[in-house]
Design a protein around this motif. Structure first.
Motif, PDB file in Angstrom:
ATOM      1  N   HIS A 299      -5.647  11.439  -5.607  1.00 39.06           N
ATOM      2  CA  HIS A 299      -5.513  12.824  -6.065  1.00 39.06           C
ATOM      3  C   HIS A 299      -6.802  13.349  -6.699  1.00 39.06           C
ATOM      4  O   HIS A 299      -7.148  14.510  -6.519  1.00 39.06           O
ATOM      5  CB  HIS A 299      -4.350  12.959  -7.049  1.00 39.06           C
ATOM      6  N   THR A 300      -7.501  12.509  -7.430  1.00 38.47           N
ATOM      7  CA  THR A 300      -8.723  12.975  -8.076  1.00 38.47           C
ATOM      8  C   THR A 300      -9.885  13.103  -7.106  1.00 38.47           C
ATOM      9  O   THR A 300     -10.761  13.933  -7.306  1.00 38.47           O
ATOM     10  CB  THR A 300      -9.146  12.036  -9.225  1.00 38.47           C
ATOM     11  N   SER A 301      -9.889  12.316  -6.047  1.00 39.44           N
ATOM     12  CA  SER A 301     -10.988  12.397  -5.083  1.00 39.44           C
ATOM     13  C   SER A 301     -10.755  13.450  -4.004  1.00 39.44           C
ATOM     14  O   SER A 301     -11.652  13.795  -3.277  1.00 39.44           O
ATOM     15  CB  SER A 301     -11.229  11.037  -4.427  1.00 39.44           C
TER      16      SER A 301
ATOM     17  N   GLU B  39       4.345   5.673  -5.498  1.00 41.88           N
ATOM     18  CA  GLU B  39       4.664   5.545  -6.916  1.00 41.88           C
ATOM     19  C   GLU B  39       3.489   6.044  -7.743  1.00 41.88           C
ATOM     20  O   GLU B  39       2.409   6.296  -7.228  1.00 41.88           O
ATOM     21  CB  GLU B  39       4.962   4.084  -7.260  1.00 41.88           C
ATOM     22  N   ASP B  40       3.712   6.157  -9.037  1.00 42.61           N
ATOM     23  CA  ASP B  40       2.652   6.590  -9.944  1.00 42.61           C
ATOM     24  C   ASP B  40       1.755   5.390 -10.248  1.00 42.61           C
ATOM     25  O   ASP B  40       1.979   4.644 -11.187  1.00 42.61           O
ATOM     26  CB  ASP B  40       3.258   7.148 -11.231  1.00 42.61           C
ATOM     27  N   THR B  41       0.730   5.207  -9.415  1.00 39.86           N
ATOM     28  CA  THR B  41      -0.165   4.057  -9.557  1.00 39.86           C
ATOM     29  C   THR B  41      -1.611   4.525  -9.605  1.00 39.86           C
ATOM     30  O   THR B  41      -1.909   5.692  -9.360  1.00 39.86           O
ATOM     31  CB  THR B  41      -0.002   3.090  -8.369  1.00 39.86           C
TER      32      THR B  41
ATOM     33  N   ILE C 214       0.838  -1.202   0.000  1.00 39.55           N
ATOM     34  CA  ILE C 214       0.000   0.000   0.000  1.00 39.55           C
ATOM     35  C   ILE C 214       0.871   1.249   0.000  1.00 39.55           C
ATOM     36  O   ILE C 214       0.622   2.198  -0.751  1.00 39.55           O
ATOM     37  CB  ILE C 214      -0.978  -0.006   1.190  1.00 39.55           C
ATOM     38  N   LEU C 215       1.905   1.265   0.834  1.00 38.53           N
ATOM     39  CA  LEU C 215       2.802   2.418   0.877  1.00 38.53           C
ATOM     40  C   LEU C 215       3.518   2.609  -0.460  1.00 38.53           C
ATOM     41  O   LEU C 215       3.668   3.741  -0.935  1.00 38.53           O
ATOM     42  CB  LEU C 215       3.813   2.266   2.007  1.00 38.53           C
ATOM     43  N   THR C 216       3.932   1.527  -1.078  1.00 35.11           N
ATOM     44  CA  THR C 216       4.565   1.618  -2.392  1.00 35.11           C
ATOM     45  C   THR C 216       3.584   2.186  -3.408  1.00 35.11           C
ATOM     46  O   THR C 216       3.941   3.054  -4.215  1.00 35.11           O
ATOM     47  CB  THR C 216       5.066   0.234  -2.844  1.00 35.11           C
TER      48      THR C 216
END
Length: 92
Positions: free
Chosen positions: A89-91, A80-82, A74-76
């Motif tokens: 970011h969108t919510s 990272e760009d996942t 989860i931290l990774t």
């Protein structure tokens, strides 16, 4: 879905398929987390109230709690760009 009376068969079928195909030792934790996220998205469409989501996602949540690398994955995913990071970011 409520009008058809097929709610419980749907929940049972989804839980069975997840248990047989996803919640196995050979599955990668990141794939299980992604399937969990996808399940949440799909169940929001099917049942906006979220009642079915609880029933369908309980086995996934319980399985992820037992995996030793869940927190690391989860931290990774957050750093990272996942899909998970983009979703946050969108919510926000």
């Amino acid at each position: 879905l409520a009008r058809t009376g097929r709610t419980m068969p749907l929940v049972q079928a989804l839980r069975q398929q997840m248990t047989q195909r996803l919640l196995i030792a050979g599955a990668h934790t990141k794939d299980i987390i992604q399937a969990y996220i996808d399940t949440i998205r799909a169940m929001r469409v099917v049942d906006p109230r979220g009642l079915l989501l609880e029933a369908v996602s309980n086995p996934i949540r319980a399985y992820l709690k037992r995996r030793k690398d869940t927190v690391r994955c989860i931290l990774t995913a957050l750093t990272e760009d996942t899909d998970l990071q983009r979703e946050l970011h969108t919510s926000a």
